[in-house]
Design a protein around this motif. Structure first.
Motif, PDB file in Angstrom:
ATOM      1  N   GLY A 204      15.515  -1.467  14.881  1.00 33.23           N
ATOM      2  CA  GLY A 204      14.500  -2.421  15.300  1.00 33.23           C
ATOM      3  C   GLY A 204      13.096  -2.054  14.858  1.00 33.23           C
ATOM      4  N   ARG A 205      12.894  -0.825  14.415  1.00 37.61           N
ATOM      5  CA  ARG A 205      11.554  -0.372  14.051  1.00 37.61           C
ATOM      6  C   ARG A 205      11.154  -0.823  12.647  1.00 37.61           C
ATOM      7  N   SER A 206      12.013  -0.612  11.658  1.00 40.99           N
ATOM      8  CA  SER A 206      11.595  -0.825  10.274  1.00 40.99           C
ATOM      9  C   SER A 206      12.369  -1.876   9.508  1.00 40.99           C
ATOM     10  N   TYR A 207      13.561  -2.239   9.962  1.00 37.65           N
ATOM     11  CA  TYR A 207      14.341  -3.199   9.189  1.00 37.65           C
ATOM     12  C   TYR A 207      13.716  -4.593   9.259  1.00 37.65           C
ATOM     13  N   LYS A 208      13.508  -5.173   8.068  1.00 38.93           N
ATOM     14  CA  LYS A 208      13.044  -6.556   7.964  1.00 38.93           C
ATOM     15  C   LYS A 208      13.719  -7.162   6.743  1.00 38.93           C
ATOM     16  N   GLN A 209      14.305  -8.321   6.918  1.00 39.00           N
ATOM     17  CA  GLN A 209      14.994  -8.983   5.814  1.00 39.00           C
ATOM     18  C   GLN A 209      14.040  -9.229   4.646  1.00 39.00           C
ATOM     19  N   GLU A 210      12.800  -9.615   4.948  1.00 38.72           N
ATOM     20  CA  GLU A 210      11.860  -9.940   3.873  1.00 38.72           C
ATOM     21  C   GLU A 210      11.503  -8.718   3.015  1.00 38.72           C
ATOM     22  N   ILE A 211      11.581  -7.523   3.582  1.00 34.45           N
ATOM     23  CA  ILE A 211      11.324  -6.306   2.802  1.00 34.45           C
ATOM     24  C   ILE A 211      12.429  -6.119   1.763  1.00 34.45           C
ATOM     25  N   PHE A 212      13.671  -6.367   2.180  1.00 32.80           N
ATOM     26  CA  PHE A 212      14.786  -6.267   1.229  1.00 32.80           C
ATOM     27  C   PHE A 212      14.676  -7.336   0.147  1.00 32.80           C
ATOM     28  N   GLU A 213      14.263  -8.534   0.550  1.00 30.62           N
ATOM     29  CA  GLU A 213      14.097  -9.606  -0.438  1.00 30.62           C
ATOM     30  C   GLU A 213      13.006  -9.256  -1.444  1.00 30.62           C
ATOM     31  N   LYS A 214      11.927  -8.665  -0.949  1.00 30.36           N
ATOM     32  CA  LYS A 214      10.844  -8.254  -1.846  1.00 30.36           C
ATOM     33  C   LYS A 214      11.332  -7.152  -2.779  1.00 30.36           C
ATOM     34  N   ALA A 215      12.076  -6.181  -2.256  1.00 25.87           N
ATOM     35  CA  ALA A 215      12.614  -5.098  -3.082  1.00 25.87           C
ATOM     36  C   ALA A 215      13.568  -5.649  -4.140  1.00 25.87           C
ATOM     37  N   ALA A 216      14.393  -6.618  -3.759  1.00 27.57           N
ATOM     38  CA  ALA A 216      15.315  -7.237  -4.723  1.00 27.57           C
ATOM     39  C   ALA A 216      14.526  -7.975  -5.799  1.00 27.57           C
ATOM     40  N   GLY A 217      13.461  -8.644  -5.397  1.00 27.02           N
ATOM     41  CA  GLY A 217      12.610  -9.347  -6.360  1.00 27.02           C
ATOM     42  C   GLY A 217      11.945  -8.384  -7.338  1.00 27.02           C
ATOM     43  N   ILE A 218      11.439  -7.281  -6.819  1.00 26.62           N
ATOM     44  CA  ILE A 218      10.813  -6.272  -7.679  1.00 26.62           C
ATOM     45  C   ILE A 218      11.846  -5.695  -8.641  1.00 26.62           C
ATOM     46  N   SER A 219      13.018  -5.373  -8.113  1.00 26.26           N
ATOM     47  CA  SER A 219      14.051  -4.770  -8.966  1.00 26.26           C
ATOM     48  C   SER A 219      14.493  -5.724 -10.075  1.00 26.26           C
ATOM     49  N   SER A 220      14.506  -7.026  -9.791  1.00 26.56           N
ATOM     50  CA  SER A 220      14.849  -8.008 -10.830  1.00 26.56           C
ATOM     51  C   SER A 220      13.735  -8.121 -11.858  1.00 26.56           C
ATOM     52  N   ARG A 221      12.501  -8.180 -11.376  1.00 28.31           N
ATOM     53  CA  ARG A 221      11.357  -8.394 -12.242  1.00 28.31           C
ATOM     54  C   ARG A 221      11.139  -7.248 -13.228  1.00 28.31           C
ATOM     55  N   VAL A 222      11.351  -6.031 -12.788  1.00 26.86           N
ATOM     56  CA  VAL A 222      11.083  -4.875 -13.656  1.00 26.86           C
ATOM     57  C   VAL A 222      12.370  -4.223 -14.173  1.00 26.86           C
ATOM     58  N   ASN A 223      13.481  -4.918 -14.044  1.00 22.95           N
ATOM     59  CA  ASN A 223      14.780  -4.416 -14.511  1.00 22.95           C
ATOM     60  C   ASN A 223      15.106  -3.038 -13.942  1.00 22.95           C
ATOM     61  N   MET A 224      14.822  -2.869 -12.662  1.00 24.86           N
ATOM     62  CA  MET A 224      15.068  -1.609 -11.982  1.00 24.86           C
ATOM     63  C   MET A 224      16.565  -1.420 -11.730  1.00 24.86           C
ATOM     64  N   LEU A 225      17.213  -2.501 -11.367  1.00 17.11           N
ATOM     65  CA  LEU A 225      18.650  -2.502 -11.126  1.00 17.11           C
ATOM     66  C   LEU A 225      19.291  -3.524 -12.045  1.00 17.11           C
ATOM     67  N   ALA A 226      20.549  -3.330 -12.312  1.00 22.94           N
ATOM     68  CA  ALA A 226      21.294  -4.327 -13.085  1.00 22.94           C
ATOM     69  C   ALA A 226      21.405  -5.598 -12.247  1.00 22.94           C
ATOM     70  N   PRO A 227      21.516  -6.760 -12.881  1.00 24.24           N
ATOM     71  CA  PRO A 227      21.641  -8.006 -12.116  1.00 24.24           C
ATOM     72  C   PRO A 227      22.773  -7.965 -11.088  1.00 24.24           C
ATOM     73  N   ALA A 228      23.887  -7.344 -11.423  1.00 21.93           N
ATOM     74  CA  ALA A 228      25.009  -7.245 -10.475  1.00 21.93           C
ATOM     75  C   ALA A 228      24.618  -6.394  -9.267  1.00 21.93           C
ATOM     76  N   GLU A 229      23.813  -5.346  -9.487  1.00 22.33           N
ATOM     77  CA  GLU A 229      23.371  -4.501  -8.372  1.00 22.33           C
ATOM     78  C   GLU A 229      22.378  -5.244  -7.483  1.00 22.33           C
ATOM     79  N   THR A 230      21.496  -6.025  -8.096  1.00 27.27           N
ATOM     80  CA  THR A 230      20.549  -6.820  -7.309  1.00 27.27           C
ATOM     81  C   THR A 230      21.307  -7.822  -6.445  1.00 27.27           C
ATOM     82  N   GLU A 231      22.346  -8.430  -7.006  1.00 32.23           N
ATOM     83  CA  GLU A 231      23.176  -9.359  -6.233  1.00 32.23           C
ATOM     84  C   GLU A 231      23.912  -8.618  -5.120  1.00 32.23           C
ATOM     85  N   GLN A 232      24.396  -7.422  -5.405  1.00 33.18           N
ATOM     86  CA  GLN A 232      25.069  -6.610  -4.393  1.00 33.18           C
ATOM     87  C   GLN A 232      24.105  -6.291  -3.249  1.00 33.18           C
ATOM     88  N   LEU A 233      22.841  -6.026  -3.577  1.00 34.38           N
ATOM     89  CA  LEU A 233      21.832  -5.757  -2.554  1.00 34.38           C
ATOM     90  C   LEU A 233      21.610  -6.995  -1.692  1.00 34.38           C
TER      91      LEU A 233
END
Length: 193
Positions: free
Chosen positions: A147-176
């Motif tokens: 309840g302290r730190s988990y927020k869905q929007e933080i994960f969405e932002k991280a997934a967006g960053i990872s897609s934008r800068v090719n941090m993770l493979a597209p399949a990994e971003t989808e897995q996230l």
């Protein structure tokens, strides 16, 4: 290991935020020169101390998180023990929030390499730990229960960053993204209980 990661990342990210603050103070030349000489010297001395600490904490923190990534890829069971999984999820959620949440701008410094601060690499490694454990329902439940730190929007932002800068493979971003859906389902179940 989780205690080490928690301590090292907390110290390194805290040091980076303090370095950012002092660099901002020094960038405003007019206000900086208006301060008493003694105060400027103290702040400069504090900055030098933070620079030494941050370099050490950043290097050690990155290598320890990398070990966590390697271990969670190879063997998951020890991390799913009730006493461990909640602590692991809370630590990961907190650091993910620091790296991509509203206060991430506080980590921007003039010369990241001087401090061995590689936020993209750190983010990639943390996301990889999530991906390594994403198939475990105990882990999804532990993340949802934070309840302290988990927020869905933080994960969405991280997934967006990872897609934008090719941090993770597209399949990994989808897995996230699928993992976040699993966490949200677990969160709904926990709230209903």
């Amino acid at each position: 290991m989780i205690n080490d990661v928690t301590y090292l990342l907390d110290e390194s990210l805290s040091d980076m935020a303090q370095i950012h603050t002092i660099e901002e103070e020094m960038a405003d030349q007019e206000a900086w020169v208006a301060r008493p000489l003694q105060q400027r010297r103290e702040r400069e001395g504090h900055l030098r101390g933070l620079e030494r600490q941050a370099s050490t904490y950043n290097a050690l923190g990155a290598s320890t998180v990398n070990l966590l990534k390697i271990f969670t890829a190879e063997i998951k069971e020890p991390f799913m023990v009730p006493e461990i999984v909640d602590k692991l999820a809370a630590m990961l959620d907190y650091n993910l929030d620091v790296l991509v949440g509203p206060k991430c701008q506080d980590l921007k410094v003039k010369d990241k390499e001087k401090y061995y601060f590689r936020p993209r690499d750190l983010l990639r490694t943390i996301l990889q730990v999530y991906l390594n454990l994403s198939d475990r329902s105990e882990f999804a439940r532990a993340v949802a229960n934070d309840g302290r730190s988990y927020k869905q929007e933080i994960f969405e932002k991280a997934a967006g960053i990872s897609s934008r800068v090719n941090m993770l493979a597209p399949a990994e971003t989808e897995q996230l993204r699928l993992f976040v859906l699993k966490v949200e389902e677990a969160k709904a179940t926990l709230e209903a209980e």
